[in-house]
Design an enzyme around this catalytic site. Structure first.
Site, PDB file in Angstrom:
ATOM      1  N   ASP A   1       0.883  -1.281  -0.116  1.00  0.00           N
ATOM      2  CA  ASP A   1      -0.014   0.154  -0.035  1.00  0.00           C
ATOM      3  C   ASP A   1       0.852   1.494   0.074  1.00  0.00           C
ATOM      4  O   ASP A   1       0.314   2.422  -0.124  1.00  0.00           O
ATOM      5  CB  ASP A   1      -1.139   0.012   1.097  1.00  0.00           C
ATOM      6  CG  ASP A   1      -0.376   0.065   2.641  1.00  0.00           C
ATOM      7  OD1 ASP A   1       0.974  -0.178   2.473  1.00  0.00           O
ATOM      8  OD2 ASP A   1      -1.017   0.104   3.432  1.00  0.00           O
ATOM      9  N   SER A   2       2.329   1.107   0.066  1.00  0.00           N
ATOM     10  CA  SER A   2       3.148   2.029  -0.154  1.00  0.00           C
ATOM     11  C   SER A   2       2.922   2.748  -1.565  1.00  0.00           C
ATOM     12  O   SER A   2       3.236   3.818  -1.924  1.00  0.00           O
ATOM     13  CB  SER A   2       4.606   1.706  -0.172  1.00  0.00           C
ATOM     14  OG  SER A   2       4.761   0.647  -0.964  1.00  0.00           O
TER      15      SER A   2
ATOM     16  N   GLU B   1       9.075  -4.236  10.648  1.00  0.00           N
ATOM     17  CA  GLU B   1       9.296  -2.905   9.943  1.00  0.00           C
ATOM     18  C   GLU B   1       9.998  -2.014  11.252  1.00  0.00           C
ATOM     19  O   GLU B   1       9.374  -1.761  12.170  1.00  0.00           O
ATOM     20  CB  GLU B   1       8.218  -2.210   9.385  1.00  0.00           C
ATOM     21  CG  GLU B   1       8.585  -0.810   8.611  1.00  0.00           C
ATOM     22  CD  GLU B   1       7.515  -0.289   7.722  1.00  0.00           C
ATOM     23  OE1 GLU B   1       6.788  -1.053   7.332  1.00  0.00           O
ATOM     24  OE2 GLU B   1       7.852   0.716   7.421  1.00  0.00           O
TER      25      GLU B   1
ATOM     26  N   ASP C   1      -1.074  -6.198  -0.238  1.00  0.00           N
ATOM     27  CA  ASP C   1      -1.583  -5.293   1.048  1.00  0.00           C
ATOM     28  C   ASP C   1      -3.099  -5.152   1.010  1.00  0.00           C
ATOM     29  O   ASP C   1      -3.587  -4.702   0.024  1.00  0.00           O
ATOM     30  CB  ASP C   1      -1.033  -3.935   1.200  1.00  0.00           C
ATOM     31  CG  ASP C   1       0.401  -4.148   1.949  1.00  0.00           C
ATOM     32  OD1 ASP C   1       0.611  -5.116   3.039  1.00  0.00           O
ATOM     33  OD2 ASP C   1       1.313  -3.061   1.830  1.00  0.00           O
TER      34      ASP C   1
HETATM   35  O1  KIV Z   1       3.529  -1.288   1.658  1.00  0.00           O
HETATM   36  C1  KIV Z   1       4.740  -1.546   1.665  1.00  0.00           C
HETATM   37  O2  KIV Z   1       5.538  -1.009   0.666  1.00  0.00           O
HETATM   38  C2  KIV Z   1       5.448  -2.199   2.961  1.00  0.00           C
HETATM   39  C3  KIV Z   1       6.941  -2.430   2.992  1.00  0.00           C
HETATM   40  C4  KIV Z   1       7.217  -1.411   3.511  1.00  0.00           C
HETATM   41  C5  KIV Z   1       7.024  -3.835   3.713  1.00  0.00           C
HETATM   42  O3  KIV Z   1       4.431  -2.784   3.628  1.00  0.00           O
END
Ligand code: KIV
Length: 272
Positions: A52-53, A190, A91
């Protein structure tokens, strides 16, 4: 570490557990689109996270909170078309699993059905236990995520290192055990102290994949655009940049603009 590295034609959740038991480290990167996913998969990554980044990297939001389930499904279905080997984990976005387990299951089913992904990831421990169990009961593999959980940024207030205090560290250890016990196939940790991450990795049989969690875990994950140096405002200590694409792309585009303005592009050879 065994000397003969096993070849995995397709990486599965079971392959990851095997990698841990054989001492082979797990590589994981994010991807959000077909072209990038094709490169990442072709380069031999074990796990692609449709994180979800994407909310930050793709959509330009300040946090991961605004991205929707439909948007995550769009990113995931673009990624899945590019994949030959990697395991694709997606995610569950903020607000699609916290309120009740039935909604969590519906969200996970939509991701699996509409994108073709292989597993989902959820942030949190005991507070979302029932949601995780419901998803697992439907046969959907779940990756956990503990430590700095960006969907809770407004509770934390900052993106600094988590679980430095004994109480939070103890809770994190208990949550990791819980996630293992209910059937998660792996956990992302994290931004926590390396010594705590090591303790957790040694206390569970499922793989622990770290981001800013040091080297004593079973694998590493980074955000692709950060490690390629496409982003340049985000500079945490844990981030290793393998390229400086921000500069290289800027140079290339500046050159293109100049060439067009000066009628250096196209040449006779570049026209019909
Ligand atoms: O959303 C994402 O990129 C993540 C990573 C930082 C593990 O959850």
């Amino acid at each position: 570490m065994s000397s003969a590295k096993k070849e995995y034609k397709r990486v599965t959740t079971k392959s990851l557990v095997d990698m841990k038991s054989q001492g082979e480290k797990i590589s994981m990167l994010t991807a959000y689109d077909y072209t990038m996913a094709k490169i990442v998969d072709g380069a031999g990554i074990d796990v692609i996270l449709v994180g979800d980044s994407a909310s930050n990297v793709m959509a330009g939001h300040e946090t991961t909170l605004p991205i929707t389930l439909d948007q995550m499904i769009y990113h995931a279905s673009s990624v899945i078309k590019a994949i030959d080997r990697s395991l694709v984990v997606v995610d569950l976005p903020f607000g699609t699993y916290q309120s009740d387990p039935k909604e969590a299951l519906r969200s996970a089913i939509r991701i699996m059905k509409e994108s073709g992904a292989h597993a989902v990831k959820l942030e949190g421990g005991k507070e979302i236990k029932e949601s995780i169990k419901r998803i697992l009961n439907a046969g959907i593999p779940v990756m956990g995520h503990l430590g700095l959980t960006p969907q809770s940024i407004y509770k934390f207030g900052t993106y600094t290192v988590r679980a430095k205090e004994e109480k939070e560290a103890e809770q994190l250890k208990q949550d990791a055990k819980l996630l293992e016990r209910i059937g998660c196939f792996a956990i992302v940790l994290e931004k926590i102290p390396a010594s705590l991450a090591r303790e957790v990795a040694e206390s569970v049989s499922i793989p622990i994949i770290g981001i800013g969690a040091g080297k004593y875990v079973d694998g590493q994950v980074l955000v692709l655009h950060d490690m390629l140096g496409m982003t340049h405002e985000f500079n945490p200590r844990f981030l290793r940049r393998y390229l400086n694409l921000y500069e290289e792309m800027t140079d290339a585009i500046t050159q293109y603009v100049e060439d067009v303005k000066n009628v250096d592009f196209p040449t006779d050879e570049e026209q019909y």
